[in-house]
Design an enzyme around this catalytic site. Structure first.
Site, short mmCIF file in Angstrom:
data_model
loop_
_atom_site.label_atom_id
_atom_site.label_comp_id
_atom_site.label_asym_id
_atom_site.label_seq_id
_atom_site.Cartn_x
_atom_site.Cartn_y
_atom_site.Cartn_z
N GLN A 141 10.84 6.50 22.34
CA GLN A 141 9.38 6.09 22.08
C GLN A 141 9.47 4.58 21.62
O GLN A 141 9.79 4.42 20.34
CB GLN A 141 8.64 7.01 21.11
CG GLN A 141 7.28 6.57 20.95
CD GLN A 141 6.54 7.72 20.13
OE1 GLN A 141 6.54 8.82 20.33
NE2 GLN A 141 5.87 7.28 19.07
N SER A 201 7.12 1.24 17.51
CA SER A 201 7.12 0.35 16.34
C SER A 201 7.94 -0.99 16.47
O SER A 201 8.71 -1.11 17.21
CB SER A 201 7.77 0.88 15.23
OG SER A 201 7.22 2.34 15.07
N SER A 243 13.99 6.01 17.55
CA SER A 243 14.87 7.02 17.61
C SER A 243 15.67 7.46 19.18
O SER A 243 14.72 7.40 19.85
CB SER A 243 14.23 8.34 17.18
OG SER A 243 13.47 8.25 15.90
N GLU A 276 2.70 13.64 18.54
CA GLU A 276 3.99 13.44 17.91
C GLU A 276 3.67 14.21 16.52
O GLU A 276 4.56 14.77 15.94
CB GLU A 276 4.24 11.97 17.40
CG GLU A 276 5.29 11.78 16.54
CD GLU A 276 5.57 10.16 16.14
OE1 GLU A 276 4.88 9.52 16.62
OE2 GLU A 276 6.63 9.94 15.56
C1 LIG Z 1 13.30 8.73 10.70
C2 LIG Z 1 12.42 7.71 11.58
C3 LIG Z 1 12.24 7.66 12.77
C4 LIG Z 1 11.32 6.85 13.63
N1 LIG Z 1 11.36 7.16 14.98
C5 LIG Z 1 10.56 6.07 15.50
C6 LIG Z 1 10.52 5.90 17.13
O1 LIG Z 1 11.32 6.83 17.54
N2 LIG Z 1 9.91 5.08 17.58
C7 LIG Z 1 9.16 4.43 17.04
O2 LIG Z 1 8.09 3.49 17.87
N3 LIG Z 1 8.80 4.16 15.68
C8 LIG Z 1 9.47 5.27 14.86
N4 LIG Z 1 9.68 4.89 13.69
C9 LIG Z 1 8.88 4.12 12.85
C10 LIG Z 1 7.68 4.62 12.41
O3 LIG Z 1 6.56 4.95 13.01
C11 LIG Z 1 7.06 3.73 11.10
O4 LIG Z 1 8.10 3.50 10.27
C12 LIG Z 1 5.81 3.98 10.53
O5 LIG Z 1 4.73 4.03 11.59
C13 LIG Z 1 5.57 2.96 9.65
O6 LIG Z 1 5.65 1.77 9.75
P1 LIG Z 1 6.37 0.79 8.98
O7 LIG Z 1 7.59 1.42 8.73
O8 LIG Z 1 6.29 -0.70 9.41
O9 LIG Z 1 5.70 0.55 7.48
P2 LIG Z 1 4.26 -0.16 7.10
O10 LIG Z 1 3.44 0.32 8.21
O11 LIG Z 1 4.54 -1.60 7.22
O12 LIG Z 1 3.93 0.40 5.72
C14 LIG Z 1 4.43 -0.05 4.71
C15 LIG Z 1 3.50 0.51 3.40
O13 LIG Z 1 2.26 0.34 3.50
C16 LIG Z 1 1.27 1.58 3.63
N5 LIG Z 1 0.29 1.26 4.41
C17 LIG Z 1 0.28 0.70 5.56
N6 LIG Z 1 -1.14 0.86 6.03
C18 LIG Z 1 -1.99 1.11 5.22
C19 LIG Z 1 -3.01 1.37 5.06
N7 LIG Z 1 -4.17 1.09 6.14
N8 LIG Z 1 -3.63 2.09 3.89
C20 LIG Z 1 -2.79 2.60 3.21
N9 LIG Z 1 -1.50 2.40 3.05
C21 LIG Z 1 -1.09 1.61 4.29
C22 LIG Z 1 2.24 2.59 4.19
O14 LIG Z 1 1.99 3.99 3.93
C23 LIG Z 1 3.70 2.19 3.61
O15 LIG Z 1 3.82 2.89 2.55
C24 LIG Z 1 10.39 5.86 13.08
C25 LIG Z 1 10.63 5.97 11.42
C26 LIG Z 1 11.24 6.56 10.98
C27 LIG Z 1 11.38 6.79 9.21
#
Ligand SMILES: Cc1cc2nc3c(=O)[nH]c(=O)nc-3n(C[C@H](O)[C@H](O)[C@H](O)COP(=O)(O)OP(=O)(O)OC[C@H]3O[C@@H](n4cnc5c(N)ncnc54)[C@H](O)[C@@H]3O)c2cc1C
Length: 386
Positions: free
Chosen positions: A111, A114, A146, A229
């Site tokens: 997928q 991100s 992933s 998901e």
């Molecule tokens: C093990 C793992 C597998 C993954 N696999 C995939 C995959 O296969 N494909 C893919 O596309 N993505 C994947 N991801 C990514 C995942 O979807 C993102 O990590 C997730 O959506 C959070 O985005 P970010 O890491 O950019 O954090 P950010 O969005 O930058 O968030 C940072 C912090 O701010 C907080 N925050 C953000 N917005 C808000 C809000 N509106 N209100 C309150 N708090 C907020 C969050 O909760 C977090 O604590 C994976 C992540 C992990 C950990």
């Protein structure tokens, strides 16, 4: 079947059970193709892929598969996240080409959603897809993908119109991961494994037939993929539906002769929450395709992820110092150790705990939207302003 399961599900004489049992006795070690053709890989999907199975039948099938020792082919992102979207929005040609090998696990999926500045605020994505005759040309970068290292296909969302509001100019594509111009770089996590990747697109040409649904209209499908998901990550196990459960930890502790005092109290707390989540899952199991997955899956994920962290931490505390070793005290210890090392990711991937709470507030309780999201600001921008 345990005594508790018989409270939840129809008993041994249920005709649906009998039919499945006779099928399993005729096919004692079913191949992925046999399971797919019998509709057992995705029983909740409509025919011909699944059985249109209602919740009770889904649970009976799960139970009977366990009893027969049959295992479904593994393709979590294919069957869990994007397959249901293809069933609803794909063309007949796309369904016939992609779904059969997806269901047998012959072709793995990933997928590609991100990006560095588009995680929780996914609609902020910058990867571009520009139409050029009968092709699209993709440029950009995805992160945390992933299974990209083994995937044959990916679901990609990319910006096809940069001149409209950020949710409207996005399209949803199927992309062959072997297309020239795609580079997959593994990201090593603290368990030493490479569970996810960065994926780079440099002038990647894909045919127009890769588009799913209408051009610029991919956001609704992306949201549906994320909702799928959340349901998919909410199965029984502690690790996003996989792996051991709190009951398994109780069993492991029982075999070692028990624990006392505060550890016993913590173990019972974990067991109680595990049981509540098990019952909640029975209520949720129908959500995946027949009904649109709802915010209930977010509620479950918001409860199940911290529960996973608590139980993995507890397992290590019960084991003491030797629990920190991956080959620890017993043969099946690796499961608890690797689960512990993965557990910080539980409340991030598939929607962070905070984002899930926003969804519950807005969609389950009808509270007003997060003001910054309404104004189109990213969370990072909102933080800077404050
Ligand atoms: C093990 C793992 C597998 C993954 N696999 C995939 C995959 O296969 N494909 C893919 O596309 N993505 C994947 N991801 C990514 C995942 O979807 C993102 O990590 C997730 O959506 C959070 O985005 P970010 O890491 O950019 O954090 P950010 O969005 O930058 O968030 C940072 C912090 O701010 C907080 N925050 C953000 N917005 C808000 C809000 N509106 N209100 C309150 N708090 C907020 C969050 O909760 C977090 O604590 C994976 C992540 C992990 C950990």
């Amino acid at each position: 079947m345990t005594a508790t399961m018989s409270l939840d599900l129809p008993g041994e004489d249920d005709p649906r059970r009998q039919e499945l049992r006779s099928w399993f006795s005729e096919n004692p070690e079913p191949s992925p193709t046999q399971l797919r053709d019998r509709g057992l890989v995705v029983p909740h999907w409509p025919k011909p892929w699944g059985l249109d199975a209602e919740p009770e039948l889904q649970l009976i099938i799960e139970d009977e598969m366990k009893r027969a020792g049959a295992k479904k082919p593994i393709n979590p992102i294919g069957t869990g996240h994007c397959g249901p979207v293809l069933v609803v929005h794909g063309t007949e040609e796309q369904k016939q080409r992609y779904l059969p090998p997806m269901l047998t696990g012959e072709e793995m999926w990933c997928q590609l959603f991100s990006e560095a500045d588009a995680g929780s605020d996914l609609a902020n994505l910058r990867t571009r897809a520009v139409r050029d005759g009968d092709e699209y040309i993709i440029n950009g970068q995805k992160i945390w993908t992933s299974l990209a290292e083994v995937a044959k296909f990916g679901i990609l969302i990319a910006r096809t119109d940069p001149n409209v509001s950020k949710h409207t100019g996005i399209s949803y594509f199927i992309i062959d991961m072997e297309t020239p111009g795609i580079e997959v770089r593994p990201i090593v996590n603290m368990s030493g494994g490479g569970l996810f990747n960065e994926v780079f697109f440099d002038e990647v040409h894909i045919p127009v037939a890769s588009l799913v649904g209408e051009e610029h209209n991919g956001w609704a499908m992306a949201k549906q993929t994320l909702a799928n998901e959340r349901v998919s990550l909410s199965q029984g196990g502690l690790q996003w539906g996989h792996g051991p459960t709190a009951r398994d930890l109780v069993e492991a502790v029982r075999e070692r002769g028990g624990v006392k005092g505060p550890l016993l109290q913590r173990l019972m707390d974990a067991y109680i929450v595990g049981e509540i989540l098990r019952y909640h899952r029975l209520a949720l199991v129908s959500a995946q395709l027949n009904k649109k997955p709802g915010p209930d899956a977010s509620l479950r994920k918001a409860l199940a992820d911290p529960h996973g962290k608590v139980v993995f931490n507890l397992a290590l505390d019960i084991e003491g110092a030797s629990g920190m070793l991956s080959d620890g005290p017993s043969e099946d210890w690796a499961l608890w150790n690797s689960g512990f090392l993965f557990s910080p990711a539980l409340t991030v991937g598939g929607g962070t705990s905070e984002v899930l709470r926003n969804i519950i507030g807005e969609r389950l309780l009808g509270l007003p939207h997060d003001i910054d999201v309404e104004l189109g600001k990213t969370w990072a921008e909102a933080q800077k302003r404050d």
